[in-house]
Structure formats: C-alpha cells, structure tokens
Design a protein around this motif. Structure first.
Motif, mmCIF file in Angstrom:
data_model
loop_
_atom_site.group_PDB
_atom_site.id
_atom_site.type_symbol
_atom_site.label_atom_id
_atom_site.label_comp_id
_atom_site.label_asym_id
_atom_site.label_seq_id
_atom_site.Cartn_x
_atom_site.Cartn_y
_atom_site.Cartn_z
ATOM 1 N N SER A 16 0.887 -1.213 -0.035
ATOM 2 C CA SER A 16 -0.048 0.058 0.008
ATOM 3 C C SER A 16 0.765 1.148 0.079
ATOM 4 N N ARG A 17 1.914 1.090 0.713
ATOM 5 C CA ARG A 17 2.985 2.113 0.787
ATOM 6 C C ARG A 17 3.533 2.489 -0.480
ATOM 7 N N PHE A 18 3.943 1.457 -1.259
ATOM 8 C CA PHE A 18 4.554 1.605 -2.442
ATOM 9 C C PHE A 18 3.448 1.885 -3.581
ATOM 10 N N GLU A 19 2.382 1.729 -3.433
ATOM 11 C CA GLU A 19 1.230 2.499 -4.371
ATOM 12 C C GLU A 19 0.835 3.725 -4.205
ATOM 13 N N GLU A 20 1.092 4.129 -3.070
ATOM 14 C CA GLU A 20 0.591 5.463 -2.793
ATOM 15 C C GLU A 20 1.618 6.194 -3.265
ATOM 16 N N SER A 21 2.948 5.787 -3.351
ATOM 17 C CA SER A 21 4.116 6.694 -3.863
ATOM 18 C C SER A 21 4.284 6.693 -5.191
ATOM 19 N N ASN A 22 3.733 5.666 -6.016
ATOM 20 C CA ASN A 22 3.775 5.578 -7.409
ATOM 21 C C ASN A 22 2.277 5.913 -8.141
ATOM 22 N N GLY A 23 1.659 6.502 -7.216
ATOM 23 C CA GLY A 23 0.113 6.965 -7.545
ATOM 24 C C GLY A 23 -0.748 5.776 -8.334
ATOM 25 N N HIS A 24 -0.600 4.497 -7.608
ATOM 26 C CA HIS A 24 -1.369 3.597 -8.180
ATOM 27 C C HIS A 24 -1.272 3.179 -9.598
ATOM 28 N N LYS A 25 -0.055 3.405 -10.075
ATOM 29 C CA LYS A 25 0.165 2.765 -11.426
ATOM 30 C C LYS A 25 -0.127 1.358 -11.558
ATOM 31 N N ASP A 26 -0.742 0.903 -12.862
ATOM 32 C CA ASP A 26 -0.531 -0.499 -13.114
ATOM 33 C C ASP A 26 0.809 -1.195 -12.909
ATOM 34 N N PHE A 27 0.658 -2.267 -12.233
ATOM 35 C CA PHE A 27 2.122 -2.719 -11.862
ATOM 36 C C PHE A 27 2.819 -3.272 -13.358
ATOM 37 N N GLY A 28 2.187 -3.602 -14.321
ATOM 38 C CA GLY A 28 2.796 -3.914 -15.455
ATOM 39 C C GLY A 28 3.369 -2.557 -16.135
ATOM 40 N N ARG A 29 3.225 -1.549 -15.519
ATOM 41 C CA ARG A 29 4.097 -0.478 -16.185
ATOM 42 C C ARG A 29 5.158 -0.068 -15.040
ATOM 43 N N PHE A 30 5.457 -1.019 -14.299
ATOM 44 C CA PHE A 30 6.583 -0.670 -13.514
ATOM 45 C C PHE A 30 7.968 -0.411 -14.202
ATOM 46 N N HIS A 31 8.522 0.551 -13.449
ATOM 47 C CA HIS A 31 9.807 1.014 -14.002
ATOM 48 C C HIS A 31 10.854 1.077 -12.845
ATOM 49 N N ARG A 32 12.051 0.696 -12.829
ATOM 50 C CA ARG A 32 13.162 0.936 -11.741
ATOM 51 C C ARG A 32 13.201 2.037 -11.235
ATOM 52 N N GLU A 33 12.709 3.282 -11.977
ATOM 53 C CA GLU A 33 12.794 4.594 -11.452
ATOM 54 C C GLU A 33 11.607 4.617 -10.186
ATOM 55 N N GLN A 34 10.595 3.758 -10.312
ATOM 56 C CA GLN A 34 9.696 3.747 -9.268
ATOM 57 C C GLN A 34 10.144 3.205 -7.916
ATOM 58 N N ALA A 35 10.905 2.460 -8.076
ATOM 59 C CA ALA A 35 11.915 1.826 -6.913
ATOM 60 C C ALA A 35 12.655 2.948 -6.085
#
Length: 347
Positions: A16-35
């Motif tokens: 939940s903390r991670f999704e709040e950080s990346n604006g609840h983007k689809d996991f399929g659009r994950f990019h290392r910059e999000q980490a």
C-alpha cells in the motif's frame, strides 16, 4: 507461502505504501525509477505513532516485502515481458543501512527481585485483581508467550505435576508448536499466588476444565449509568493486547519501569545461565521455553547484560587462561560446531 495473517497484513501495508508512492500505477507499467523514488520517499516519511523518521528496520522490512512481491510478479503470466527479475533488486538498501536495520540493541530485562516486588504490591481482593496478579505470576513461572496465555484453558494446567500443556490445537503457540512447560524454579510467591488463583476459580467460581485460565473482563452498566468492569467473563481474550495493558498498569502502579510480557523470557534465560551446571540441564531449560535448539536460546535470549558482562570479564584472572574446559562446556561447544559445520579447532 503459508504465512499467518499478521505477516500478510505487514506485506499488504508495504504494498500500500508503494502504491501511494507511485500514484497507484498498473504494476505492468513498473519501472526501476519507481523503486528509487519509493526508497527516497520512505526516507522522508515519519512514523504515525512517534512522529519521527521511519527507522532503518521499518524501511528495510518494507522494501524487502515489496522486493519479494515484484520478484514473484516477474514470473507471472502477463508480466514476464514487462518486469525483469533483476528489477526487484532496485528495492535493496545499501549494505550499511542493512547492517543498521539488523543491529540488535540491549533491551531492559526485569530482575526476579523486581518481579517479586511487583507481585507483593499488587492488590488481590476482587476477581479481576486476583486474575491480574496471577497472570504476572504465571508468566514468570512458565515464560509462556502472551498470545498463548490469552488462549489457555483450565484443562491445560496440571498443578500436581506443575506443568502446562501448550497444545497447539487449542493454544495460540508460536509456529503452532505443541510442547509442555514445567514451572521454572523462580522462588518467591509466584507459585503460591498462581495455585491459590486456580483453586479460587474451581472452588469459589465453580469453573471447569473448558473454562479460560485467564478470562476476559466482564463489562456492565454501573450505578452511574456508564460502562465499567464488574467481573470475569467466561471467555478467553481475543488477543494479547489486554495482557500487555495489565502489565503496563501493574508496573506503573508499583513505581517500576514497564517490562512487557516477553521480557520475562529473557529473565528466565538469564536465570538458567546461572542455574544450569551441565549441557543437559540447560537443554532441558531451553526445551521448557519451547525452543527446539539450544542455539535459539543463546542467540535470541542469551545476551549477557552489560553489568554482568563486566563482572564475568573482571573475574577471569590470568591464572584461569590455561585451565581446560569442563566436560559439559566441551559438549556444548561440540554441539555448536556441528550445527554450524565447523571444526572444534576453529572455536
């Protein structure tokens, strides 16, 4: 992965903390910059409870949970082409921060004198007061975890043999292990307090084997029209929270610093280190705490208090250096060496 509910909740919180950080983007659009951005945001966040920056331990556990999730996700249909396994490594902390997160601190441990003083000052008139005092006496007698204590019933206690059967079918033990614990020889009035309490439940309240050993508090409307505790309810506590509240209130009223129920296990380990004279007796002491391996007792609970460490080191004169190790100590060292797959010559 067969995790319990508490572990699952912790992982859900991390996600939940991670999704709040990346604006609840689809996991399929994950990019290392999000980490990278997520790690930066964790460094800026504060704890809701303390108002201070998140500890390295909290940051480490949060990132580890999210990393494990993305490592799993990289192998799932629909994500294999979008997420690489190596992408999960961007959630790693630096080695320095990991060492800080995993560092252990010396936690305060109550002495037997403090516990005996606490028991001597606690009131014991009403049913609730008798339960509260006996709860603390039982904890030092057995070293049982608060979750197990909250779920015990009268049938699990054998006062003749002075043993408690921690049966995982009924008792919330750690890792659902079943084992027996004989009352530790702690001295003082703890055994008498607990024995009298059990007799009170059976003889005065007429409770039986299927009734709770430490029942929840009965709440009713008092004369002023408000809700107030008025006795014992024939039900177990749903969680260990009330037990910790009883401990906190008791230590405060006795003018002592607060020690949580789990710290009593450390007290018992320190007593065992001074009492047990052979490897066999310490093994029995360790099993009594529910540990399958003696090394667990040493590594998790057996840290020597700083003042005791100083006494032991100062007491080791130069004349003792050449003395051969006792037979029992050699046995223990051999067991530790075998467990770690190393030679006795390296110890």
């Amino acid at each position: 992965m067969r995790r319990d509910e508490a572990s699952i909740d912790a992982v859900a919180k991390s996600l939940s903390r991670f999704e709040e950080s990346n604006g609840h983007k689809d996991f399929g659009r994950f990019h290392r910059e999000q980490a990278v951005a997520f790690k930066r945001r964790l460094d800026e966040q504060t704890s809701v409870r303390t108002g201070k920056p998140l500890s390295r331990a909290t940051v480490h556990s949060t990132l580890s949970a999210v990393k494990a999730f993305f490592f799993w996700l990289a192998g799932q249909p629909g994500y294999k082409s979008k997420i690489a396994y190596d992408d999960a490594n961007y959630f790693n902390l630096s080695d320095k921060d990991v060492r800080i997160a995993n560092a252990t601190r010396q936690r305060p441990v109550p002495s037997l004198d403090q516990i005996n003083h606490l028991l001597a000052t606690m009131p014991a008139v009403s049913d609730i007061e008798l339960r509260n005092r006996s709860l603390i006496a039982f904890t030092i007698l057995t070293g049982a975890r608060d979750g197990a204590i909250a779920s015990l019933k009268m049938k699990h206690i054998n006062l003749v043999e002075r043993v408690v059967h921690q049966d995982a079918r009924d008792v919330r033990t750690k890792a659902s292990k079943s084992f027996r614990t004989w009352f530790f020889p702690v001295g003082g009035d703890a055994l008498e307090i607990f024995t009298d309490y059990c007799q009170h439940l059976r003889d005065k309240l007429l409770w039986g084997n299927d009734d709770p050993l430490f029942p929840a508090t009965l709440i009713a409307i008092d004369e002023s029209g408000g809700f107030a505790p008025c006795g014992l309810r024939r039900e177990n506590w749903k969680s260990a929270g009330p037990i910790r509240e009883i401990f906190k209130a008791a230590f405060e009223e006795a003018g002592l610093p607060y020690f949580n129920p789990h710290s009593f296990r450390n007290t018992l380990v320190q007593l065992g280190e001074r009492t047990c004279t052979t490897a066999e007796t310490f093994k029995a002491w360790s099993q009594n705490l529910g540990h399958e391996q003696v090394l667990t007792t040493f590594s998790s609970y057996g840290s020597v208090a700083p003042h005791r460490q100083a006494e032991l080191i100062r007491g080791l004169g130069i004349n003792n250096v050449q003395e051969p190790a006792s037979h029992e100590l050699k046995e223990l060292m051999a067991a530790v060496a075998k467990l770690h797959g190393i030679s006795m010559n390296n110890l």
